[in-house]
Scaffold this motif. Sequence first.
Motif, PDB file in Angstrom:
ATOM      1  N   MET A   1       0.818  -1.186   0.000  1.00  0.00           N
ATOM      2  CA  MET A   1       0.000   0.000   0.000  1.00  0.00           C
ATOM      3  C   MET A   1       0.874   1.266   0.000  1.00  0.00           C
ATOM      4  O   MET A   1       0.591   2.209  -0.718  1.00  0.00           O
ATOM      5  CB  MET A   1      -0.920   0.001   1.218  1.00  0.00           C
ATOM      6  CG  MET A   1      -1.843   1.172   1.226  1.00  0.00           C
ATOM      7  SD  MET A   1      -3.099   0.932   2.463  1.00  0.00           S
ATOM      8  CE  MET A   1      -3.204   2.556   3.112  1.00  0.00           C
ATOM      9  N   GLN A   3       3.851   1.522  -1.153  1.00  0.00           N
ATOM     10  CA  GLN A   3       4.444   1.583  -2.493  1.00  0.00           C
ATOM     11  C   GLN A   3       3.453   2.186  -3.492  1.00  0.00           C
ATOM     12  O   GLN A   3       3.809   3.031  -4.308  1.00  0.00           O
ATOM     13  CB  GLN A   3       4.859   0.163  -2.928  1.00  0.00           C
ATOM     14  CG  GLN A   3       5.345   0.053  -4.343  1.00  0.00           C
ATOM     15  CD  GLN A   3       6.691   0.699  -4.558  1.00  0.00           C
ATOM     16  OE1 GLN A   3       7.487   0.799  -3.650  1.00  0.00           O
ATOM     17  NE2 GLN A   3       6.935   1.157  -5.769  1.00  0.00           N
ATOM     18  N   LYS A   4       2.194   1.765  -3.418  1.00  0.00           N
ATOM     19  CA  LYS A   4       1.172   2.254  -4.358  1.00  0.00           C
ATOM     20  C   LYS A   4       0.915   3.747  -4.185  1.00  0.00           C
ATOM     21  O   LYS A   4       0.809   4.480  -5.162  1.00  0.00           O
ATOM     22  CB  LYS A   4      -0.134   1.481  -4.174  1.00  0.00           C
ATOM     23  CG  LYS A   4      -0.090   0.069  -4.689  1.00  0.00           C
ATOM     24  CD  LYS A   4      -1.413  -0.624  -4.472  1.00  0.00           C
ATOM     25  CE  LYS A   4      -1.338  -2.083  -4.906  1.00  0.00           C
ATOM     26  NZ  LYS A   4      -2.602  -2.786  -4.678  1.00  0.00           N
ATOM     27  N   GLN A   7       3.895   5.685  -5.431  1.00  0.00           N
ATOM     28  CA  GLN A   7       3.993   5.594  -6.891  1.00  0.00           C
ATOM     29  C   GLN A   7       2.952   6.474  -7.583  1.00  0.00           C
ATOM     30  O   GLN A   7       3.242   7.098  -8.605  1.00  0.00           O
ATOM     31  CB  GLN A   7       3.840   4.137  -7.346  1.00  0.00           C
ATOM     32  CG  GLN A   7       4.220   3.920  -8.802  1.00  0.00           C
ATOM     33  CD  GLN A   7       5.660   4.327  -9.099  1.00  0.00           C
ATOM     34  OE1 GLN A   7       6.587   3.913  -8.431  1.00  0.00           O
ATOM     35  NE2 GLN A   7       5.833   5.172 -10.109  1.00  0.00           N
ATOM     36  N   MET A   8       1.749   6.552  -7.005  1.00  0.00           N
ATOM     37  CA  MET A   8       0.715   7.436  -7.571  1.00  0.00           C
ATOM     38  C   MET A   8       1.177   8.896  -7.521  1.00  0.00           C
ATOM     39  O   MET A   8       0.994   9.646  -8.485  1.00  0.00           O
ATOM     40  CB  MET A   8      -0.609   7.278  -6.811  1.00  0.00           C
ATOM     41  CG  MET A   8      -1.358   6.011  -7.135  1.00  0.00           C
ATOM     42  SD  MET A   8      -2.889   5.716  -6.209  1.00  0.00           S
ATOM     43  CE  MET A   8      -3.295   7.219  -5.418  1.00  0.00           C
ATOM     44  N   ASN A  28      10.668   8.029  -4.992  1.00  0.00           N
ATOM     45  CA  ASN A  28       9.778   6.987  -4.481  1.00  0.00           C
ATOM     46  C   ASN A  28      10.224   6.551  -3.083  1.00  0.00           C
ATOM     47  O   ASN A  28       9.417   6.455  -2.158  1.00  0.00           O
ATOM     48  CB  ASN A  28       9.756   5.793  -5.442  1.00  0.00           C
ATOM     49  CG  ASN A  28       8.582   4.888  -5.211  1.00  0.00           C
ATOM     50  OD1 ASN A  28       7.848   5.024  -4.242  1.00  0.00           O
ATOM     51  ND2 ASN A  28       8.397   3.951  -6.113  1.00  0.00           N
ATOM     52  N   GLN A  32       8.164   7.249   0.402  1.00  0.00           N
ATOM     53  CA  GLN A  32       7.792   6.132   1.272  1.00  0.00           C
ATOM     54  C   GLN A  32       8.288   6.373   2.697  1.00  0.00           C
ATOM     55  O   GLN A  32       7.575   6.096   3.663  1.00  0.00           O
ATOM     56  CB  GLN A  32       8.366   4.823   0.738  1.00  0.00           C
ATOM     57  CG  GLN A  32       7.647   4.281  -0.466  1.00  0.00           C
ATOM     58  CD  GLN A  32       8.232   2.969  -0.928  1.00  0.00           C
ATOM     59  OE1 GLN A  32       8.619   2.132  -0.119  1.00  0.00           O
ATOM     60  NE2 GLN A  32       8.304   2.783  -2.232  1.00  0.00           N
TER      61      GLN A  32
END
Length: 183
Positions: A1, A3-4, A7-8, A28, A32
Motif C-alpha cells: 500500500m 508503495q502504491k 507511486q501514484m 519513491n 515512502q
Amino acid sequence: MLQKISQMIIDSLIKKHKILPNEQDLYNYGLQLIISNLAAFVMVIIMGLLFHQLLWTLCFLVLFYWVRYYGGGNHAKTMLRCMFLTLLVHILFILLLKYQLNCYLYLWVMIIPIYIYRVPQNPDILLSQVKKYKIINKVMMCLGCVISLWTLKYSNLSLTVTYAFAVTAISNLGGGHKNVEDY
C-alpha cells in the motif's frame, strides 16, 4: 500500500514535469520514508490521546529523537518493521506511565555502562566526529541521569527521561556496533 501511494504521487509529479523519470526511484524511496514516518507519528499521537498521555507522549518523542540523534542505535531493516518497533516502544512507554512502574534505578544501572562503552552509531557521524559525539553522548547521559533522579517526585518526567535513554541504550546493543576501544 505504501508503495502504491508513493507511486501514484510520483506518477503525478512526472506527468506535471516536476521530476524527471530517471529520478523516480529516489523520490519513491523518499516519499515512502516520509509517509511511513508520518503514519507512525500520527499513530503514536493517537495512542497518547487514547490513553490521556498526550503531553508525555510529545515530551518523550522530542527527547527520544534528540537523544537518538546523538546516541544512534540499531535501525530496522524495513520501514514496516521500523513502524512496528516505534509503536511497540511507545506502547511500553504508555504502560510504564499508566502503571507507574518505578524502575528508574534499574534502568540507569543498565544505561550508564552502555553509554560509556558503546560508540554512537548515527550513520551521519563522520569518523572524525566520533570523539565529539562520544563526549556529547556522555554529557547528555549524565544530565539525563541527574534530571531523572532529581525529579523522582515528578515520576512522569523522571520516567520520560529515563525511558528515552534506556530505549536508545538498548538499541545500541544491536548488531554492527563497536566498543569505544575500537576507535
